[in-house]
Design a protein around this motif. Structure first.
Motif, PDB file in Angstrom:
ATOM      1  N   ASP A 140     -90.159 -55.338  40.182  1.00 18.79           N
ATOM      2  CA  ASP A 140     -88.729 -55.551  39.982  1.00 18.79           C
ATOM      3  C   ASP A 140     -88.416 -57.022  40.124  1.00 18.79           C
ATOM      4  OD1 ASP A 140     -86.668 -53.198  39.784  1.00 18.79           O
ATOM      5  OD2 ASP A 140     -88.290 -52.434  41.027  1.00 18.79           O
ATOM      6  N   SER A 141     -87.482 -57.499  39.305  1.00 22.67           N
ATOM      7  CA  SER A 141     -87.025 -58.883  39.435  1.00 22.67           C
ATOM      8  C   SER A 141     -85.522 -58.936  39.194  1.00 22.67           C
ATOM      9  CB  SER A 141     -87.737 -59.791  38.430  1.00 22.67           C
ATOM     10  OG  SER A 141     -87.354 -61.139  38.626  1.00 22.67           O
ATOM     11  N   THR A 142     -84.826 -59.644  40.053  1.00 23.86           N
ATOM     12  CA  THR A 142     -83.386 -59.807  39.895  1.00 23.86           C
ATOM     13  C   THR A 142     -82.902 -60.926  40.784  1.00 23.86           C
ATOM     14  OG1 THR A 142     -81.238 -58.702  40.057  1.00 23.86           O
ATOM     15  CG2 THR A 142     -82.879 -58.118  41.704  1.00 23.86           C
ATOM     16  N   LEU A 143     -81.807 -61.569  40.384  1.00 23.90           N
ATOM     17  CA  LEU A 143     -81.186 -62.543  41.282  1.00 23.90           C
ATOM     18  C   LEU A 143     -80.169 -61.869  42.191  1.00 23.90           C
ATOM     19  CD1 LEU A 143     -78.090 -63.305  40.203  1.00 23.90           C
ATOM     20  CD2 LEU A 143     -79.360 -64.627  38.534  1.00 23.90           C
ATOM     21  N   PHE A 144     -79.889 -60.563  41.959  1.00 19.93           N
ATOM     22  CA  PHE A 144     -78.942 -59.818  42.795  1.00 19.93           C
ATOM     23  C   PHE A 144     -79.649 -59.203  44.002  1.00 19.93           C
ATOM     24  CE2 PHE A 144     -76.796 -58.985  38.513  1.00 19.93           C
ATOM     25  CZ  PHE A 144     -75.919 -60.045  38.663  1.00 19.93           C
ATOM     26  N   PRO A 168     -71.674 -67.749  47.455  1.00 19.76           N
ATOM     27  CA  PRO A 168     -72.526 -68.030  48.618  1.00 19.76           C
ATOM     28  C   PRO A 168     -73.605 -66.970  48.808  1.00 19.76           C
ATOM     29  CG  PRO A 168     -70.208 -68.322  49.167  1.00 19.76           C
ATOM     30  CD  PRO A 168     -70.245 -67.710  47.803  1.00 19.76           C
ATOM     31  N   GLY A 169     -74.827 -67.447  49.050  1.00 12.35           N
ATOM     32  CA  GLY A 169     -75.956 -66.549  49.254  1.00 12.35           C
ATOM     33  C   GLY A 169     -76.756 -66.275  48.001  1.00 12.35           C
ATOM     34  N   TYR A 170     -76.182 -66.565  46.842  1.00 15.53           N
ATOM     35  CA  TYR A 170     -76.881 -66.317  45.585  1.00 15.53           C
ATOM     36  C   TYR A 170     -77.502 -67.608  45.052  1.00 15.53           C
ATOM     37  CZ  TYR A 170     -74.794 -61.678  45.328  1.00 15.53           C
ATOM     38  OH  TYR A 170     -74.429 -60.384  45.596  1.00 15.53           O
ATOM     39  N   PRO A 186     -98.520 -56.263  36.918  1.00 13.01           N
ATOM     40  CA  PRO A 186     -97.890 -54.937  36.993  1.00 13.01           C
ATOM     41  C   PRO A 186     -98.169 -54.116  35.739  1.00 13.01           C
ATOM     42  CG  PRO A 186     -96.279 -56.557  36.337  1.00 13.01           C
ATOM     43  CD  PRO A 186     -97.542 -57.326  36.618  1.00 13.01           C
ATOM     44  N   ASP A 187     -97.952 -52.815  35.861  1.00  7.41           N
ATOM     45  CA  ASP A 187     -98.011 -51.921  34.694  1.00  7.41           C
ATOM     46  C   ASP A 187     -96.680 -51.871  33.971  1.00  7.41           C
ATOM     47  OD1 ASP A 187    -100.688 -51.066  35.219  1.00  7.41           O
ATOM     48  OD2 ASP A 187     -99.908 -49.748  36.788  1.00  7.41           O
ATOM     49  N   LEU A 188     -95.602 -52.260  34.670  1.00 10.85           N
ATOM     50  CA  LEU A 188     -94.251 -52.204  34.108  1.00 10.85           C
ATOM     51  C   LEU A 188     -93.381 -53.182  34.885  1.00 10.85           C
ATOM     52  CD1 LEU A 188     -92.228 -49.074  33.113  1.00 10.85           C
ATOM     53  CD2 LEU A 188     -91.290 -50.564  34.892  1.00 10.85           C
ATOM     54  N   ILE A 189     -92.502 -53.886  34.165  1.00 12.02           N
ATOM     55  CA  ILE A 189     -91.597 -54.847  34.795  1.00 12.02           C
ATOM     56  C   ILE A 189     -90.165 -54.427  34.512  1.00 12.02           C
ATOM     57  CG2 ILE A 189     -90.904 -57.268  34.962  1.00 12.02           C
ATOM     58  CD1 ILE A 189     -93.617 -58.032  33.756  1.00 12.02           C
ATOM     59  N   GLU A 190     -89.358 -54.379  35.565  1.00  9.65           N
ATOM     60  CA  GLU A 190     -87.942 -54.042  35.413  1.00  9.65           C
ATOM     61  C   GLU A 190     -87.078 -55.227  35.816  1.00  9.65           C
ATOM     62  OE1 GLU A 190     -84.704 -51.148  37.533  1.00  9.65           O
ATOM     63  OE2 GLU A 190     -86.533 -50.177  36.791  1.00  9.65           O
ATOM     64  N   ALA A 191     -86.138 -55.596  34.969  1.00  8.65           N
ATOM     65  CA  ALA A 191     -85.203 -56.686  35.249  1.00  8.65           C
ATOM     66  C   ALA A 191     -83.847 -56.103  35.583  1.00  8.65           C
ATOM     67  CB  ALA A 191     -85.097 -57.622  34.043  1.00  8.65           C
ATOM     68  N   GLY A 192     -83.271 -56.540  36.712  1.00  7.73           N
ATOM     69  CA  GLY A 192     -82.016 -55.983  37.175  1.00  7.73           C
ATOM     70  C   GLY A 192     -80.819 -56.890  37.009  1.00  7.73           C
ATOM     71  N   ASP A 193     -80.921 -57.903  36.151  1.00  6.61           N
ATOM     72  CA  ASP A 193     -79.768 -58.755  35.848  1.00  6.61           C
ATOM     73  C   ASP A 193     -79.920 -59.281  34.425  1.00  6.61           C
ATOM     74  OD1 ASP A 193     -81.014 -61.498  35.676  1.00  6.61           O
ATOM     75  OD2 ASP A 193     -81.537 -61.077  37.746  1.00  6.61           O
ATOM     76  N   PRO A 194     -78.857 -59.842  33.840  1.00  2.52           N
ATOM     77  CA  PRO A 194     -78.934 -60.328  32.461  1.00  2.52           C
ATOM     78  C   PRO A 194     -79.152 -61.840  32.365  1.00  2.52           C
ATOM     79  CG  PRO A 194     -76.644 -60.094  33.064  1.00  2.52           C
ATOM     80  CD  PRO A 194     -77.446 -59.750  34.300  1.00  2.52           C
ATOM     81  N   TYR A 195     -79.886 -62.418  33.315  1.00  7.54           N
ATOM     82  CA  TYR A 195     -80.021 -63.873  33.362  1.00  7.54           C
ATOM     83  C   TYR A 195     -81.495 -64.280  33.244  1.00  7.54           C
ATOM     84  CZ  TYR A 195     -75.295 -63.070  35.073  1.00  7.54           C
ATOM     85  OH  TYR A 195     -74.001 -62.631  35.195  1.00  7.54           O
ATOM     86  N   THR A 196     -81.857 -65.408  33.809  1.00  2.76           N
ATOM     87  CA  THR A 196     -83.210 -65.943  33.665  1.00  2.76           C
ATOM     88  C   THR A 196     -84.298 -64.941  34.028  1.00  2.76           C
ATOM     89  OG1 THR A 196     -82.316 -68.134  34.170  1.00  2.76           O
ATOM     90  CG2 THR A 196     -84.717 -67.873  34.285  1.00  2.76           C
ATOM     91  N   PRO A 197     -84.187 -64.186  35.148  1.00  9.10           N
ATOM     92  CA  PRO A 197     -85.251 -63.227  35.447  1.00  9.10           C
ATOM     93  C   PRO A 197     -85.478 -62.199  34.341  1.00  9.10           C
ATOM     94  CG  PRO A 197     -83.909 -63.596  37.395  1.00  9.10           C
ATOM     95  CD  PRO A 197     -83.205 -64.278  36.250  1.00  9.10           C
ATOM     96  N   ALA A 198     -84.426 -61.847  33.601  1.00  9.63           N
ATOM     97  CA  ALA A 198     -84.583 -60.872  32.519  1.00  9.63           C
ATOM     98  C   ALA A 198     -85.416 -61.457  31.381  1.00  9.63           C
ATOM     99  CB  ALA A 198     -83.213 -60.431  32.009  1.00  9.63           C
ATOM    100  N   TRP A 199     -85.113 -62.699  30.980  1.00 11.51           N
ATOM    101  CA  TRP A 199     -85.912 -63.343  29.934  1.00 11.51           C
ATOM    102  C   TRP A 199     -87.351 -63.541  30.404  1.00 11.51           C
ATOM    103  CZ3 TRP A 199     -83.793 -63.382  25.313  1.00 11.51           C
ATOM    104  CH2 TRP A 199     -82.402 -63.438  25.196  1.00 11.51           C
ATOM    105  N   ALA A 200     -87.517 -63.898  31.680  1.00 13.20           N
ATOM    106  CA  ALA A 200     -88.871 -64.089  32.219  1.00 13.20           C
ATOM    107  C   ALA A 200     -89.632 -62.767  32.252  1.00 13.20           C
ATOM    108  CB  ALA A 200     -88.792 -64.691  33.623  1.00 13.20           C
TER     109      ALA A 200
END
Length: 376
Positions: A5-9, A63-65, A83-97
């Motif tokens: 999982d990847s997200t900035l949230f 603040p905090g983000y 990983p076998d699967l990658i999930e992105a939990g935001d619509p920003y840089t982590p999603a493109w990555a």
């Protein structure tokens, strides 16, 4: 199965996305044949067992983000975790990555549309960016192998942007942490109110879309009721029948206050799901919520009331109707039964794994209904 999982949230003060990732992680690891890692923003590079922090700049207005800028670094690190699967939990840089890393490994990339980017920019910047925002969302989410949304509302938002075949995956609640037996026995004494006075509660950040002023307006019309706001920040215009805990509270503290109350009230009209409503229902509370956003999907009519959005007087009427013409305790028991049957995290993660296995080409596990429907 190795899931990333990847997200900035994902911060101490963040809400539903962190709750989702943490609960999903616990449920996955209980199965024994799963591994789970999380890539999140930090001040620098740090590897802490299954958690990897990568450099991201602080956001002064949040603040905090932190916001990642080094897409290549994020993609390379994700790919290196194999990983076998990658999930992105935001619509920003982590999603493109996540998409870039998935292409490197030839594994599926999953986008979970937790945050309503279109509404966020529309309300905070202006409608003149709507067309550009829709184009951005369309380009990003068409690049995923699987797109999930927590509600029908968010699936419709994505369809408006040209993203089709979205799978609705409702979220869950910790049924042990949020339970009627968690009630603080001295809650009313600590608030200085009588035992027979109806106690209402709301928990969440005091951001604009939560519409706290609507609740304050309702309380001015309900002098015989008391409202506790948890974690919403200072409310200088609050009437005397409103108490505020203006700080971040851990889940056990929130659950204790919730379970001691008689109903949750939620005036937010832009919720993409409304996890706090599930938490309250798990504590045995009926919910009075705005008839807007995704909240009506989460709160069936038999578990509370749907009030007109952005209408303090209408909210007051809905609250009064619940207490004067219904049995709040019975509605609360129905709410608890509802979340037990549909929203335990094990049930949700079983469904989620069904989606994962399908996109991986394995078809041995069913998923929940494609649409998330409230039940009258």
């Amino acid at each position: 199965m190795k899931i990333l999982d990847s997200t900035l949230f994902y911060t101490q003060s963040s809400g539903g996305v962190r709750t989702y990732i943490d609960a999903k992680r616990q449920a996955l690891l209980r199965r024994g044949d799963m591994s789970h890692k999380v890539v999140l923003p930090g001040a620098g590079v740090r590897f802490d067992r299954d958690f990897v922090q990568l450099p991201a700049m602080p956001l002064p207005l949040a603040p905090g983000y932190r916001f990642p800028l080094r897409l290549g670094l994020w993609a390379n690190v994700m790919a290196g975790l194999q990983p076998d699967l990658i999930e992105a939990g935001d619509p920003y840089t982590p999603a493109w990555a996540a998409q870039r890393a998935a292409r490197m490994l030839d594994v599926p990339a999953v986008g979970f549309y937790h945050s309503d980017l279109l509404s966020l920019i529309h309300h905070r910047v202006g409608a003149f960016l709507d067309a550009g925002t829709r184009g951005y969302i369309r380009r990003l989410y068409r690049g995923f192998d699987l797109v999930l949304s927590p509600s029908q509302l968010m699936a419709r938002r994505l369809a408006e942007c040209g993203v089709e075949d979205v799978q609705v995956q409702p979220l869950g609640v910790d049924l042990e942490a949020f339970h009627p037996q968690r009630a603080k026995p001295d809650a009313r004494r600590r608030l200085g109110i009588e035992d027979d006075r109806p106690l209402l509660v709301f928990a969440g950040r005091g951001t604009q879309e939560k519409n706290i002023p609507v609740l304050l307006e309702a309380m001015r019309a309900l002098p015989d009721y008391h409202l506790l706001l948890i974690g919403t920040g200072l409310q200088p215009d609050a009437p005397d029948n409103v108490s505020v805990i203006h700080e971040f509270c851990p889940a056990p503290e929130v659950a204790g206050w919730m379970a001691a109350a008689d109903a949750l009230v939620h005036a937010g009209d832009q919720e993409t799901f409304g996890l706090v409503a599930l938490e309250a229902m798990a504590c045995g509370l009926p919910v009075v919520c705005a008839d807007a956003g995704a909240l009506p999907e989460v709160v069936p009519a038999r578990c509370g009331r749907h009030a007109p959005a952005n209408d303090g007087g209408g909210f007051a009427e809905a609250i009064r109707d619940l207490f004067e013409h219904d049995d709040p305790a019975a509605l609360g028991r129905a709410a608890r039964a509802h979340v037990e049957s549909r929203h335990s995290w094990d049930t949700v993660v079983d469904s989620l794994l069904g989606h994962y296995r399908r996109v991986l080409g394995v078809y041995d596990q069913p998923v929940l209904a494609r649409t998330h429907e409230s039940h009258p």
